[in-house]
Motif scaffolding. Structure first.
Motif, PDB file in Angstrom:
ATOM      1  N   LEU A   2       5.071   3.703   0.342  1.00 39.19           N
ATOM      2  CA  LEU A   2       4.982   3.024   1.630  1.00 39.19           C
ATOM      3  C   LEU A   2       3.897   1.959   1.600  1.00 39.19           C
ATOM      4  CD1 LEU A   2       5.278   6.129   3.992  1.00 39.19           C
ATOM      5  CD2 LEU A   2       7.105   4.620   3.182  1.00 39.19           C
ATOM      6  N   ASP A   3       4.027   0.995   2.501  1.00 37.00           N
ATOM      7  CA  ASP A   3       3.095  -0.123   2.606  1.00 37.00           C
ATOM      8  C   ASP A   3       1.869   0.315   3.404  1.00 37.00           C
ATOM      9  OD1 ASP A   3       1.816  -2.514   2.884  1.00 37.00           O
ATOM     10  OD2 ASP A   3       3.407  -3.515   4.015  1.00 37.00           O
ATOM     11  N   LYS A   5      -0.407  -1.451   4.676  1.00 35.30           N
ATOM     12  CA  LYS A   5      -0.580  -2.310   5.859  1.00 35.30           C
ATOM     13  C   LYS A   5       0.232  -1.759   7.022  1.00 35.30           C
ATOM     14  CE  LYS A   5       0.011  -7.036   7.558  1.00 35.30           C
ATOM     15  NZ  LYS A   5       0.503  -8.408   7.248  1.00 35.30           N
ATOM     16  N   TRP A   6       1.476  -1.354   6.737  1.00 38.44           N
ATOM     17  CA  TRP A   6       2.320  -0.778   7.795  1.00 38.44           C
ATOM     18  C   TRP A   6       1.697   0.510   8.321  1.00 38.44           C
ATOM     19  CZ3 TRP A   6       4.815   3.929   8.304  1.00 38.44           C
ATOM     20  CH2 TRP A   6       5.723   4.022   9.360  1.00 38.44           C
ATOM     21  N   ASP A  34      -8.371   3.831   2.995  1.00 35.55           N
ATOM     22  CA  ASP A  34      -8.146   2.388   2.899  1.00 35.55           C
ATOM     23  C   ASP A  34      -9.328   1.609   3.465  1.00 35.55           C
ATOM     24  OD1 ASP A  34      -6.555  -0.007   2.426  1.00 35.55           O
ATOM     25  OD2 ASP A  34      -6.336  -0.101   4.601  1.00 35.55           O
ATOM     26  N   ASP A  99      -4.003   4.972  -4.137  1.00 37.82           N
ATOM     27  CA  ASP A  99      -2.683   4.815  -4.752  1.00 37.82           C
ATOM     28  C   ASP A  99      -2.051   6.172  -5.035  1.00 37.82           C
ATOM     29  OD1 ASP A  99      -2.884   2.084  -4.658  1.00 37.82           O
ATOM     30  OD2 ASP A  99      -3.533   1.862  -6.747  1.00 37.82           O
ATOM     31  N   ASP A 358      12.950  -0.101   0.650  1.00 38.09           N
ATOM     32  CA  ASP A 358      12.134  -0.751  -0.380  1.00 38.09           C
ATOM     33  C   ASP A 358      11.148   0.215  -1.028  1.00 38.09           C
ATOM     34  OD1 ASP A 358      10.165  -0.396   1.532  1.00 38.09           O
ATOM     35  OD2 ASP A 358       9.757  -2.515   1.840  1.00 38.09           O
ATOM     36  N   ARG A 362       9.003  -1.178  -4.128  1.00 40.53           N
ATOM     37  CA  ARG A 362       7.548  -1.355  -4.064  1.00 40.53           C
ATOM     38  C   ARG A 362       6.874  -0.651  -5.246  1.00 40.53           C
ATOM     39  NH1 ARG A 362       4.816  -3.009   0.245  1.00 40.53           N
ATOM     40  NH2 ARG A 362       6.658  -2.707   1.537  1.00 40.53           N
ATOM     41  N   ASN A 365       7.572  -2.758  -8.262  1.00 35.48           N
ATOM     42  CA  ASN A 365       7.243  -4.179  -8.106  1.00 35.48           C
ATOM     43  C   ASN A 365       8.466  -5.048  -8.416  1.00 35.48           C
ATOM     44  OD1 ASN A 365       5.622  -6.433  -7.494  1.00 35.48           O
ATOM     45  ND2 ASN A 365       5.073  -6.718  -9.649  1.00 35.48           N
ATOM     46  N   ARG A 367      11.257  -7.475  -6.818  1.00 37.95           N
ATOM     47  CA  ARG A 367      11.363  -8.302  -5.615  1.00 37.95           C
ATOM     48  C   ARG A 367      12.551  -9.265  -5.703  1.00 37.95           C
ATOM     49  NH1 ARG A 367       5.756 -10.963  -6.190  1.00 37.95           N
ATOM     50  NH2 ARG A 367       6.136 -10.370  -8.365  1.00 37.95           N
ATOM     51  N   ARG A 377      10.397 -10.650  -1.200  1.00 36.27           N
ATOM     52  CA  ARG A 377      10.459  -9.342  -0.549  1.00 36.27           C
ATOM     53  C   ARG A 377      10.858  -8.305  -1.580  1.00 36.27           C
ATOM     54  NH1 ARG A 377      14.060 -10.031   4.829  1.00 36.27           N
ATOM     55  NH2 ARG A 377      15.215 -11.504   3.535  1.00 36.27           N
TER      56      ARG A 377
END
Length: 426
Positions: A2-3, A5-6, A34, A99, A358, A362, A365, A367, A377
């Motif tokens: 998962l991201d 940032k999200w 984080d 990570d 994704d 992710r 990597n 895209r 993306r």
């Protein structure tokens, strides 16, 4: 994966999704780690900026022959240089911890996935065909295979231990016919590209599709550090790892007929008789690499391709929408195809088709970029069995059993059986 940032922006959404999966909340721990990482990075950046600025100031001071100031600035730069390695090491450790924590978080279920704790919460999407009706009693596949003389578990145990099978003569040919039929159907009619890929992979490939680090105990590892694939999903999906694809060339559809290897570490005492749960088995795998907009539609298409195998073989089955508590680690939504086994008087999974969003893209990597886009993306990935060959063999034996103990070969397999229409006792 998962991201982060999200997660920072949607901590409650993450914990709500994990709760649906029966998992503990993780957002607070992730966000705290984080924030620590970002604070260390900010401190490093400040130190680097001050070091660079002080270095320039040294030159200016020396030009003005202000040696006292120059020496003071040199001492400051030296102190920064002495401090930076510890800060850099802290940043590496915190980033690695973050990570690792992210790599163990399961995927977010789609909104339309039914909420449930286990397989009891799965929902029937559709039922295809009817159960066979006979005047003779049903038998389990191992009873049929052993009576025919072509299925031998004792010799397999002599060679390799439990959860292995030796098939000979007509049953060995039937297994091969099933695999050939599946791969021909998917390449000839469903538009998949056949791939012959390695059966051993590196850590990075297993990480990319989500088997590592969380599920290492379910895998077999070689003496030189490679892993035997538990499914060709690993190799087919990782074909695009660390690549940037043109959106107009998507979707990519791959299929492979390969052996799969699983330790079955969590299945002690389950399905110990017969071929249902083996350490080694053949499977025809389907993988799609898509963009964000088409992944859900591709999921329906892939499931229909797997269903077509069972339809052509005339097998009764049902398609189940798995609930949140029964889905795999990397899936956002999963359909299981469950074939009817008369000998067990129950349905058993024969294919599982999942859309992962994704999540794997992710991790790999991988895209894609649209023709007019500057930014990239992460690809969306899907995988499914089209289908498990051994379980399909089981289904054919139990559903096409005749009263005299012979087994009729389904019409779809006749072109692969060299004129044989029935499997009879040796």
């Amino acid at each position: 994966m998962l991201d982060i940032k999200w997660i920072r922006e949607n901590p409650q959404a993450l914990d709500a999704a994990l709760a649906k999966r029966g998992a503990e909340p993780q957002a607070a721990s992730l966000v705290a780690l984080d924030e620590k990482r970002r604070a260390v990075i900010a401190r490093l950046q400040d130190m680097q900026s001050r070091r660079n600025a002080a270095s320039k100031e040294i030159g200016a001071a020396m030009a003005q022959k202000n040696m006292e100031l120059a020496e003071k600035l040199k001492a400051e730069v030296a102190a920064i240089k002495d401090t930076m390695p510890a800060a850099e090491q802290e940043e590496r450790e915190v980033s690695a911890a973050l990570d690792d924590m992210l790599s163990r978080i399961p995927n977010i279920p789609h909104d339309d996935v039914p909420v449930g704790e286990d397989e009891g919460g799965n929902v029937v999407a559709r039922v295809v065909g009817e159960k066979p009706r006979w005047n003779h009693p049903a038998k389990e596949h191992f009873e049929i295979g052993e009576a025919l003389g072509y299925m031998d578990f004792d010799r397999a145990a002599k060679l390799s231990g439990s959860r292995f099978t030796v098939l000979t003569s007509q049953l060995a040919r039937l297994e091969r016919a099933l695999g050939q039929f599946m791969i021909d159907l998917h390449t000839g009619e469903h538009g998949y590209t056949e791939v012959s890929s390695p059966l051993m992979v590196r850590d990075e490939a297993m990480f990319g599709t989500g088997q590592l680090p969380k599920f290492s105990e379910d895998l077999f590892k070689t003496t030189d550090g490679r892993w035997l694939i538990p499914t060709a999903e690993v190799t087919l999906t990782n074909l695009v790892s660390n690549e940037i694809l043109d959106q107009e060339k998507l979707p990519l559809r791959f299929t492979a007929l390969t052996p799969s290897f699983r330790s079955e570490a969590g299945s002690a005492g389950r399905d110990t008789r017969g071929m249902l749960r083996q350490h080694q088995f053949w499977k025809c795998e389907l993988v799609s690499i898509t963009d964000q907009e088409s992944s859900l539609e591709e999921h329906e298409r892939m499931t229909a391709c797997a269903e077509e195998v069972l339809k052509r073989l005339g097998l009764h089955f049902r398609t189940m929408t798995l609930c949140t508590g029964d889905m795999g680690f990397g899936a956002r939504k999963t359909y299981d195809l469950e074939v009817w086994l008369p000998g067990q008087n129950t349905y058993r999974e024969i294919s599982s088709c999942s859309v992962c969003g994704d999540f794997q893209g992710r991790r790999m990597n991988a895209r894609y970029r649209g023709k007019e886009d500057k930014a990239t993306r992460f690809v969306h990935t899907l995988n499914g069995s089209g289908t498990a060959v051994g379980r399909c063999l089981i289904a054919v034996l139990e559903n096409y059993l005749n009263e005299d103990g012979s087994v009729t070969i389904p019409d779809a397999l006749l072109p692969y059986m060299g004129g044989l229409t029935r499997i009879e006792k040796a």
